[in-house]
Design an enzyme around this catalytic site. Structure first.
Site, PDB file in Angstrom:
ATOM      1  N   GLY A  83      -2.449  10.564   8.229  1.00  0.00           N
ATOM      2  CA  GLY A  83      -1.108  10.945   8.290  1.00  0.00           C
ATOM      3  C   GLY A  83      -0.451   9.875   7.927  1.00  0.00           C
ATOM      4  N   HIS A  84      -0.861   8.475   7.382  1.00  0.00           N
ATOM      5  CA  HIS A  84       0.076   7.609   7.029  1.00  0.00           C
ATOM      6  C   HIS A  84      -0.449   7.279   5.683  1.00  0.00           C
ATOM      7  CE1 HIS A  84       2.500   3.699   7.231  1.00  0.00           C
ATOM      8  NE2 HIS A  84       3.317   4.381   7.933  1.00  0.00           N
ATOM      9  N   PHE A  85      -0.195   7.559   4.652  1.00  0.00           N
ATOM     10  CA  PHE A  85       0.262   9.015   4.131  1.00  0.00           C
ATOM     11  C   PHE A  85      -0.901   9.638   3.471  1.00  0.00           C
ATOM     12  CE2 PHE A  85       3.912   5.930   4.299  1.00  0.00           C
ATOM     13  CZ  PHE A  85       4.661   6.525   5.330  1.00  0.00           C
ATOM     14  N   LEU A  90      -1.174   4.132   3.486  1.00  0.00           N
ATOM     15  CA  LEU A  90      -0.875   2.652   3.779  1.00  0.00           C
ATOM     16  C   LEU A  90      -1.266   2.094   5.444  1.00  0.00           C
ATOM     17  CD1 LEU A  90       2.824   2.914   2.234  1.00  0.00           C
ATOM     18  CD2 LEU A  90       0.677   1.962   1.073  1.00  0.00           C
TER      19      LEU A  90
END
EC number: 4.2.1.59
Length: 178
Positions: A83-85, A90
């Site tokens: 989810g990041h991203f 990252l």
């Protein structure tokens, strides 16, 4: 203090040490402080963190009570990258700081007067992020002890680099949990 020693020149008698044969120059010898490495298993014996929150893969340099240098191999399989991203993975800055704090935890847990006590990450000052950390990077974190007060509080200077480029830096604060 350094000293010079003669190492098996062609004019001197042969040495019992085969590794020193045929050296024809003087070698400067300087004493070095004690340095140690720790495997992930040894780190797990010192710190309570476990997957997915164990963020130090190896300690490559350790000077007791002073400094540690740790490695975090950043891989795409880590859960935070979902989810990041999704389109541009990252490593979150808070996880970079936590990884540096875990390296600092190794220094604190190995101080003789701490004898098995648990220090927790209590704060940060002057933290700056200078470079993105992405899957495939190797984060090299250097953490040096600045001070410990009343055997309850500690402050460390930390920096994280990727390929020799500064990724993050700052001061980390620790507190003893009783």
């Amino acid at each position: 203090m350094s000293s010079l020693i003669q190492v098996n020149s062609p004019d001197s008698p042969a040495s019992d040490d085969a590794n020193l044969q045929h050296l024809d120059r003087q070698t400067e010898v300087t004493p070095t402080p004690e340095k140690t490495t720790l495997t992930v298993e040894q780190i797990h014996a010192l710190l309570p963190h476990r997957y997915p929150f164990a963020l130090v893969d190896r300690i490559i340099e350790y000077i007791p009570g002073k400094k540690a240098v740790g490695i975090k191999n950043v891989t795409f399989n880590e859960p935070h990258f979902q989810g990041h991203f999704p389109q541009r993975p990252l490593m979150p800055g808070v996880l970079i700081v936590e990884a540096m704090a875990q390296v600092g935890g190794v220094v604190l847990t190995q101080m003789q007067e701490m004898d098995g006590n648990l220090f927790v990450f209590a704060g940060m000052d002057k933290v700056r992020f200078r470079r993105q950390v992405t899957p495939g990077d190797q984060l090299v974190m250097t953490v040096e002890l600045l001070w410990v007060k009343r055997r309850r509080f500690g402050r460390m200077q930390a920096r994280a680099e990727v390929d020799g480029q500064l990724a993050a830096e700052g001061e980390l604060l620790f507190s003893l949990v009783e």
